[in-house]
Design an enzyme around this catalytic site. Structure first.
Site, PDB file in Angstrom:
ATOM      1  N   ASN A 182      15.910  43.945  81.962  1.00 32.19           N
ATOM      2  CA  ASN A 182      16.628  43.561  83.183  1.00 32.19           C
ATOM      3  C   ASN A 182      18.062  43.118  82.907  1.00 32.19           C
ATOM      4  OD1 ASN A 182      14.464  44.024  84.911  1.00 32.19           O
ATOM      5  ND2 ASN A 182      13.578  42.029  84.434  1.00 32.19           N
ATOM      6  N   LYS A 221       5.660  51.957  85.449  1.00 34.18           N
ATOM      7  CA  LYS A 221       5.798  51.330  86.776  1.00 34.18           C
ATOM      8  C   LYS A 221       5.943  52.439  87.801  1.00 34.18           C
ATOM      9  CE  LYS A 221       7.995  46.882  85.725  1.00 34.18           C
ATOM     10  NZ  LYS A 221       9.213  46.071  85.907  1.00 34.18           N
ATOM     11  N   GLU A 249      22.563  52.667  82.185  1.00 35.17           N
ATOM     12  CA  GLU A 249      21.291  52.238  81.554  1.00 35.17           C
ATOM     13  C   GLU A 249      21.362  52.444  80.033  1.00 35.17           C
ATOM     14  OE1 GLU A 249      19.156  50.657  83.349  1.00 35.17           O
ATOM     15  OE2 GLU A 249      19.617  51.346  85.377  1.00 35.17           O
ATOM     16  N   ARG A 286      -8.903  57.651  93.842  1.00 34.25           N
ATOM     17  CA  ARG A 286      -8.917  56.493  92.931  1.00 34.25           C
ATOM     18  C   ARG A 286      -8.250  56.776  91.595  1.00 34.25           C
ATOM     19  NH1 ARG A 286     -14.186  56.204  94.831  1.00 34.25           N
ATOM     20  NH2 ARG A 286     -14.419  54.682  96.509  1.00 34.25           N
ATOM     21  N   GLU A 303       5.111  42.918  81.738  1.00 33.45           N
ATOM     22  CA  GLU A 303       6.328  42.111  81.851  1.00 33.45           C
ATOM     23  C   GLU A 303       6.078  40.605  81.807  1.00 33.45           C
ATOM     24  OE1 GLU A 303       9.206  43.983  84.446  1.00 33.45           O
ATOM     25  OE2 GLU A 303      10.341  42.135  84.600  1.00 33.45           O
ATOM     26  N   HIS A 349      23.574  52.241  91.814  1.00 31.99           N
ATOM     27  CA  HIS A 349      22.877  51.373  90.866  1.00 31.99           C
ATOM     28  C   HIS A 349      23.663  51.163  89.557  1.00 31.99           C
ATOM     29  CE1 HIS A 349      19.438  49.404  89.083  1.00 31.99           C
ATOM     30  NE2 HIS A 349      19.476  50.248  88.057  1.00 31.99           N
ATOM     31  N   ARG A 408       9.576  42.641  77.981  1.00 30.01           N
ATOM     32  CA  ARG A 408       9.953  43.682  78.942  1.00 30.01           C
ATOM     33  C   ARG A 408      11.075  43.200  79.863  1.00 30.01           C
ATOM     34  NH1 ARG A 408       6.105  48.136  81.956  1.00 30.01           N
ATOM     35  NH2 ARG A 408       7.820  49.221  82.938  1.00 30.01           N
ATOM     36  N   LYS A 464      12.741  51.939  75.224  1.00 25.76           N
ATOM     37  CA  LYS A 464      11.965  51.551  76.406  1.00 25.76           C
ATOM     38  C   LYS A 464      10.459  51.627  76.121  1.00 25.76           C
ATOM     39  CE  LYS A 464      11.200  51.397  81.226  1.00 25.76           C
ATOM     40  NZ  LYS A 464      11.651  51.620  82.581  1.00 25.76           N
ATOM     41  N   HIS A 505      20.795  43.372  85.418  1.00 31.18           N
ATOM     42  CA  HIS A 505      20.154  43.748  86.677  1.00 31.18           C
ATOM     43  C   HIS A 505      19.972  42.593  87.663  1.00 31.18           C
ATOM     44  CE1 HIS A 505      19.470  47.540  84.718  1.00 31.18           C
ATOM     45  NE2 HIS A 505      18.845  48.027  85.774  1.00 31.18           N
ATOM     46  N   HIS A 540      21.392  43.806  90.907  1.00 23.77           N
ATOM     47  CA  HIS A 540      20.604  44.119  92.110  1.00 23.77           C
ATOM     48  C   HIS A 540      21.169  43.419  93.342  1.00 23.77           C
ATOM     49  CE1 HIS A 540      16.817  45.564  89.849  1.00 23.77           C
ATOM     50  NE2 HIS A 540      17.456  46.579  90.371  1.00 23.77           N
TER      51      HIS A 540
HETATM   52  N1  LIG Z   1       9.670  53.077  87.483  1.00 25.24           N
HETATM   53  C1  LIG Z   1      10.666  52.565  86.813  1.00 25.24           C
HETATM   54  O1  LIG Z   1      10.493  51.923  85.784  1.00 25.24           O
HETATM   55  C2  LIG Z   1      12.064  52.800  87.314  1.00 25.24           C
HETATM   56  C3  LIG Z   1      13.154  52.461  86.499  1.00 25.24           C
HETATM   57  C4  LIG Z   1      14.424  52.728  86.972  1.00 25.24           C
HETATM   58  C5  LIG Z   1      14.603  53.289  88.232  1.00 25.24           C
HETATM   59  N2  LIG Z   1      13.517  53.582  88.989  1.00 25.24           N
HETATM   60  C6  LIG Z   1      13.681  54.197  90.317  1.00 25.24           C
HETATM   61  O2  LIG Z   1      14.347  55.444  90.154  1.00 25.24           O
HETATM   62  C7  LIG Z   1      15.056  55.734  91.349  1.00 25.24           C
HETATM   63  C8  LIG Z   1      16.441  56.217  90.981  1.00 25.24           C
HETATM   64  O3  LIG Z   1      16.322  57.362  90.176  1.00 25.24           O
HETATM   65  P1  LIG Z   1      17.447  58.490  90.164  1.00 25.24           P
HETATM   66  O4  LIG Z   1      18.754  57.867  89.938  1.00 25.24           O
HETATM   67  O5  LIG Z   1      16.982  59.559  89.256  1.00 25.24           O
HETATM   68  O6  LIG Z   1      17.466  58.943  91.697  1.00 25.24           O
HETATM   69  P2  LIG Z   1      16.937  60.236  92.479  1.00 25.24           P
HETATM   70  O7  LIG Z   1      15.580  60.599  92.097  1.00 25.24           O
HETATM   71  O8  LIG Z   1      17.209  59.950  93.910  1.00 25.24           O
HETATM   72  O9  LIG Z   1      17.938  61.368  91.973  1.00 25.24           O
HETATM   73  C9  LIG Z   1      19.308  61.275  92.269  1.00 25.24           C
HETATM   74  C10 LIG Z   1      19.806  62.578  92.934  1.00 25.24           C
HETATM   75  O10 LIG Z   1      19.850  63.591  91.945  1.00 25.24           O
HETATM   76  C11 LIG Z   1      19.193  64.764  92.417  1.00 25.24           C
HETATM   77  N3  LIG Z   1      18.745  65.488  91.237  1.00 25.24           N
HETATM   78  C12 LIG Z   1      17.674  65.246  90.455  1.00 25.24           C
HETATM   79  N4  LIG Z   1      17.680  66.045  89.388  1.00 25.24           N
HETATM   80  C13 LIG Z   1      18.771  66.824  89.497  1.00 25.24           C
HETATM   81  C14 LIG Z   1      19.329  67.845  88.698  1.00 25.24           C
HETATM   82  N5  LIG Z   1      18.797  68.178  87.508  1.00 25.24           N
HETATM   83  N6  LIG Z   1      20.473  68.435  89.126  1.00 25.24           N
HETATM   84  C15 LIG Z   1      21.059  68.056  90.287  1.00 25.24           C
HETATM   85  N7  LIG Z   1      20.607  67.087  91.073  1.00 25.24           N
HETATM   86  C16 LIG Z   1      19.458  66.484  90.678  1.00 25.24           C
HETATM   87  C17 LIG Z   1      18.137  64.259  93.344  1.00 25.24           C
HETATM   88  O11 LIG Z   1      17.743  65.252  94.244  1.00 25.24           O
HETATM   89  C18 LIG Z   1      18.872  63.116  94.031  1.00 25.24           C
HETATM   90  O12 LIG Z   1      19.674  63.616  95.064  1.00 25.24           O
HETATM   91  C19 LIG Z   1      15.042  54.475  92.194  1.00 25.24           C
HETATM   92  O13 LIG Z   1      14.152  54.640  93.253  1.00 25.24           O
HETATM   93  C20 LIG Z   1      14.552  53.411  91.233  1.00 25.24           C
HETATM   94  O14 LIG Z   1      13.818  52.394  91.886  1.00 25.24           O
HETATM   95  C21 LIG Z   1      12.262  53.361  88.553  1.00 25.24           C
HETATM   96 ZN   LIG Z   2      18.485  50.064  86.260  1.00 25.58          ZN
END
Ligand SMILES: NC(=O)c1ccc[n+]([C@@H]2O[C@H](COP(=O)([O-])OP(=O)(O)OC[C@H]3O[C@@H](n4cnc5c(N)ncnc54)[C@H](O)[C@@H]3O)[C@@H](O)[C@H]2O)c1
Ligand SMILES: [Zn+2]
Length: 344
Positions: free
Chosen positions: A231, A129, A171, A107, A223, A248, A227, A213, A234, A238
């Protein structure tokens, strides 16, 4: 250096560190279980020595329920208790999964993030999130729950593939557009290569994005209002990301260009600003145009959660650094999509 950001539900500690041993002070090794992916564990093995670690496959496909089951099994094997602190160390995928797993294990246990991608450092780790995907539905299962801490060290980015740098900068450009015109100036004077070679300046930019942020999400955690400004770029972004399987950052860049063209029409945003944004996006190795089919993009937009009747809540710019939420008719959006001839 550290800053505390107060959310209605919790205080979140953001600290900037050099020595990885600092993480032990916020997540003592006897309580910590690290969650990371196969790339990060190899590239930054020194961070995990002597730690309890759960290693997941890298990539978006890992954001699924099976992974949560796997993590639960591993946590039970580690005899994790309610005192356990999960430390998500990786990109946005790892942050989203860690926050979600921590929110439901017994929990809810405490968790923190050590983001290792530029996108996770400036975006995914902040705001609370957490979630996973189900079939083709992105982030459909999740919750809003704040981490205990977010630890930042831009040195991790030295191993980041080039495409991931561009994704992160999309971003960063977004933040500058919606909330900080000075940041846009700063970005315009530099480029990715500069930031790759200047850790101090890079960290300063990351810090500014985190502040934007955190401030926006702390005021509007669920949101209901501002917030939504995050977007920017986006909504259409998206839609084309999913349709054409674009990275992305690329999709958001194209989305931001369409949003400023709509802002020109709706709010009288000046042409110079549109041109400045276009130049900046190209400067950061991102696209300003994609030859999409307007009709197919429209089909996705009418399904958007932000739709009410024949309109959709859209994020527009009054000026660089000042975003607003405006309800826009589908007819107007379609016009902009059909005139998708920017830079042709
Ligand atoms: N929660 C939120 O508010 C929020 C906001 C934006 C995005 N997201 C989510 O984040 C995700 C995308 O994040 P991302 O772009 O970091 O993707 P990811 O976590 O898939 O990382 C991208 C790639 O980089 C690699 N990697 C990570 N750190 C590294 C490093 N230091 N050196 C080399 N490689 C490295 C990972 O293994 C992966 O292959 C999506 O799932 C998206 O939905 C969430
Ligand atoms: Zn984004």
């Amino acid at each position: 250096m550290e800053r505390i950001f107060s959310f209605p539900t919790a205080d979140v500690r953001v600290f900037y560190f050099e020595d990885v041993a600092v993480i032990d002070t916020v997540a003592p090794p006897e309580l910590a279980v690290y969650i990371t992916d196969e790339h990060v564990v190899k590239l930054h093995a020194n961070c995990f020595a002597g730690k309890k670690v759960i290693v997941l496959p890298a990539g978006e496909a890992t954001k699924q329920l099976k992974t949560i089951e796997y993590i639960t099994a591993q946590l039970l094997q580690f005899q994790a208790t309610r005192q356990t602190i999960l430390v998500g160390m990786g990109g946005g995928v790892i942050c989203d999964i860690t926050g979600f797993a921590a929110s439901i294990y017994m929990r809810g246990v405490r968790f923190g993030f050590i983001p290792t991608t530029l996108l996770a450092m400036t975006d995914a780790a902040m705001g609370g999130k957490n979630g996973i995907n189900f079939n083709e539905y992105k982030n459909i299962l999740g919750c809003i729950r704040q981490p205990l801490f977010i630890g930042i060290n831009t040195i991790f980015l030295q191993t980041l593939p080039h495409q991931e740098w561009a994704n992160g900068f999309a971003e960063i450009i977004k933040y500058a557009c919606i909330a900080n015109a000075d940041l846009l100036e700063e970005l315009a004077a530099k480029n990715i290569a500069f930031f790759q070679n200047n850790v101090t300046e890079l960290t300063s930019v990351v810090e500014q994005c985190i502040a934007i942020k955190m401030h926006i999400t702390a005021v509007d955690e669920h949101e209901k209002g501002d917030r939504k400004l995050l977007n920017f770029g986006h909504t259409i972004g998206h839609a084309i990301e999913n349709l054409y399987l674009l990275p992305h950052g690329k999709a958001v860049s194209i989305g931001m260009m369409l949003a400023v063209r709509l802002s020109e029409k709706e709010l009288g945003l000046d042409t110079t600003s549109v041109q400045r944004l276009s130049d900046l996006i190209l400067q950061y190795n991102l696209p300003v145009f994609y030859d999409f089919e307007a009709e197919r993009v429209m089909e996705i937009l009418v399904m958007d959660k932000k739709r009410t009747g024949n309109t959709i809540d859209f994020i527009l710019l009054e000026s660089i650094g000042k975003a607003v939420i405006k309800s826009i008719g589908f007819d107007k959006i379609k016009m902009i999509l059909l005139k998708n001839d920017y830079h042709r």
